[in-house]
Write a protein that holds these residues in place. Sequence first.
Motif, PDB file in Angstrom:
ATOM      1  N   GLY A  41      60.883  38.885  55.980  1.00  0.00           N
ATOM      2  CA  GLY A  41      60.988  39.738  54.806  1.00  0.00           C
ATOM      3  C   GLY A  41      60.206  41.017  55.039  1.00  0.00           C
ATOM      4  O   GLY A  41      59.829  41.338  56.158  1.00  0.00           O
ATOM      5  N   ARG A  42      59.966  41.740  53.982  1.00  0.00           N
ATOM      6  CA  ARG A  42      59.234  43.004  54.085  1.00  0.00           C
ATOM      7  C   ARG A  42      57.974  42.991  53.209  1.00  0.00           C
ATOM      8  O   ARG A  42      57.834  43.811  52.314  1.00  0.00           O
ATOM      9  N   PRO A  43      57.081  42.068  53.479  1.00  0.00           N
ATOM     10  CA  PRO A  43      55.857  42.058  52.676  1.00  0.00           C
ATOM     11  C   PRO A  43      54.990  43.265  53.012  1.00  0.00           C
ATOM     12  O   PRO A  43      54.756  43.544  54.183  1.00  0.00           O
ATOM     13  N   GLY A  44      54.581  43.982  52.019  1.00  0.00           N
ATOM     14  CA  GLY A  44      53.716  45.128  52.247  1.00  0.00           C
ATOM     15  C   GLY A  44      52.308  44.678  52.571  1.00  0.00           C
ATOM     16  O   GLY A  44      51.881  43.589  52.197  1.00  0.00           O
ATOM     17  N   VAL A  45      51.580  45.501  53.272  1.00  0.00           N
ATOM     18  CA  VAL A  45      50.175  45.226  53.565  1.00  0.00           C
ATOM     19  C   VAL A  45      49.355  45.789  52.418  1.00  0.00           C
ATOM     20  O   VAL A  45      49.486  46.955  52.063  1.00  0.00           O
ATOM     21  N   GLN A  46      48.556  44.922  51.811  1.00  0.00           N
ATOM     22  CA  GLN A  46      47.650  45.360  50.751  1.00  0.00           C
ATOM     23  C   GLN A  46      46.256  44.854  51.057  1.00  0.00           C
ATOM     24  O   GLN A  46      46.082  43.769  51.601  1.00  0.00           O
ATOM     25  N   ARG A  47      45.285  45.641  50.686  1.00  0.00           N
ATOM     26  CA  ARG A  47      43.898  45.283  50.962  1.00  0.00           C
ATOM     27  C   ARG A  47      43.342  44.350  49.897  1.00  0.00           C
ATOM     28  O   ARG A  47      43.703  44.425  48.735  1.00  0.00           O
ATOM     29  N   PHE A  48      42.415  43.511  50.343  1.00  0.00           N
ATOM     30  CA  PHE A  48      41.612  42.676  49.457  1.00  0.00           C
ATOM     31  C   PHE A  48      40.167  42.979  49.817  1.00  0.00           C
ATOM     32  O   PHE A  48      39.758  42.788  50.968  1.00  0.00           O
ATOM     33  N   ARG A  49      39.400  43.478  48.858  1.00  0.00           N
ATOM     34  CA  ARG A  49      38.028  43.894  49.141  1.00  0.00           C
ATOM     35  C   ARG A  49      37.087  43.440  48.028  1.00  0.00           C
ATOM     36  O   ARG A  49      37.376  43.626  46.855  1.00  0.00           O
ATOM     37  N   ARG A  50      35.962  42.888  48.438  1.00  0.00           N
ATOM     38  CA  ARG A  50      34.907  42.505  47.504  1.00  0.00           C
ATOM     39  C   ARG A  50      33.576  42.898  48.124  1.00  0.00           C
ATOM     40  O   ARG A  50      33.373  42.729  49.319  1.00  0.00           O
ATOM     41  N   ALA A  51      32.671  43.405  47.301  1.00  0.00           N
ATOM     42  CA  ALA A  51      31.325  43.740  47.760  1.00  0.00           C
ATOM     43  C   ALA A  51      30.316  42.973  46.921  1.00  0.00           C
ATOM     44  O   ALA A  51      30.560  42.702  45.744  1.00  0.00           O
ATOM     45  N   VAL A  52      29.203  42.640  47.520  1.00  0.00           N
ATOM     46  CA  VAL A  52      28.094  41.970  46.841  1.00  0.00           C
ATOM     47  C   VAL A  52      26.967  42.986  46.732  1.00  0.00           C
ATOM     48  O   VAL A  52      26.559  43.574  47.733  1.00  0.00           O
ATOM     49  N   PHE A  53      26.484  43.188  45.513  1.00  0.00           N
ATOM     50  CA  PHE A  53      25.415  44.147  45.251  1.00  0.00           C
ATOM     51  C   PHE A  53      24.151  43.421  44.821  1.00  0.00           C
ATOM     52  O   PHE A  53      24.227  42.411  44.113  1.00  0.00           O
ATOM     53  N   ASP A  54      23.008  43.953  45.200  1.00  0.00           N
ATOM     54  CA  ASP A  54      21.751  43.401  44.696  1.00  0.00           C
ATOM     55  C   ASP A  54      21.400  44.107  43.384  1.00  0.00           C
ATOM     56  O   ASP A  54      22.175  44.938  42.883  1.00  0.00           O
ATOM     57  N   ALA A  55      20.239  43.790  42.827  1.00  0.00           N
ATOM     58  CA  ALA A  55      19.835  44.348  41.532  1.00  0.00           C
ATOM     59  C   ALA A  55      19.684  45.865  41.561  1.00  0.00           C
ATOM     60  O   ALA A  55      19.818  46.532  40.538  1.00  0.00           O
ATOM     61  N   GLN A  56      19.433  46.432  42.732  1.00  0.00           N
ATOM     62  CA  GLN A  56      19.300  47.885  42.874  1.00  0.00           C
ATOM     63  C   GLN A  56      20.628  48.548  43.255  1.00  0.00           C
ATOM     64  O   GLN A  56      20.659  49.722  43.603  1.00  0.00           O
TER      65      GLN A  56
END
Length: 148
Positions: A41-56
Motif C-alpha cells: 500500500g502507500r502508508p505515509g511516513v509520520q513522526r512519533f515524538r515524545r520528550a521528557v522534561f524535568d521541573a526546570q
Amino acid sequence: MGKALTPQPPAWIIEALADDDRDSAQAVIDLLIDHNAPFLGRPGVQRFRRAVFDAQRRIVGGLLGEFRTHWLHVDILVLDKSLRGSGIGRALIEQAEAAARERGCHGLWLDTFVFQAPDFYEHLGFTRFGTIENFHDGQARYFYLKRF
C-alpha cells in the motif's frame, strides 16, 4: 571498412546529493514507494515524538520514531542516567504502542546495542530477531520487534 563508432555518453550518471537537496532525496523515496505500493500500500511516513522534561523544563529524555509501512520504528529512546529504572522508559514505550495500535500498526521495531538496553526491551516483551556481531569495536547490535 566500416564506419567508425562515435562514443556515446552514458545513459545514466551517479552523483552525490547535497544535504539540503530534499527534492531529489524525496524523488528517490518516491521511487521506492511506487515500487512497494502493490505489496504494502502507500502508508505515509509520520513522526512519533515524545520528550521528557524535568521541573526546570530541561529535556532529560525522549522517544523519537516514525510510522513506516504499518509499523512504528523507534529510532531513539533515551533517558538521563538518573531516570533509568524509574518507569519513564516503560511509559514512553506504552505511549508508542498505544499510538501504533490506534493507527492499526502490526507492532514496534527498533535496534539497540549490547551496552544499551536489550534487557529492558526483552522485559517489555520485545523479541530479538537479528544481531550484527562486532558491529563496531566488538559491540553487538540487536534488532527487536513487538507484534500486537
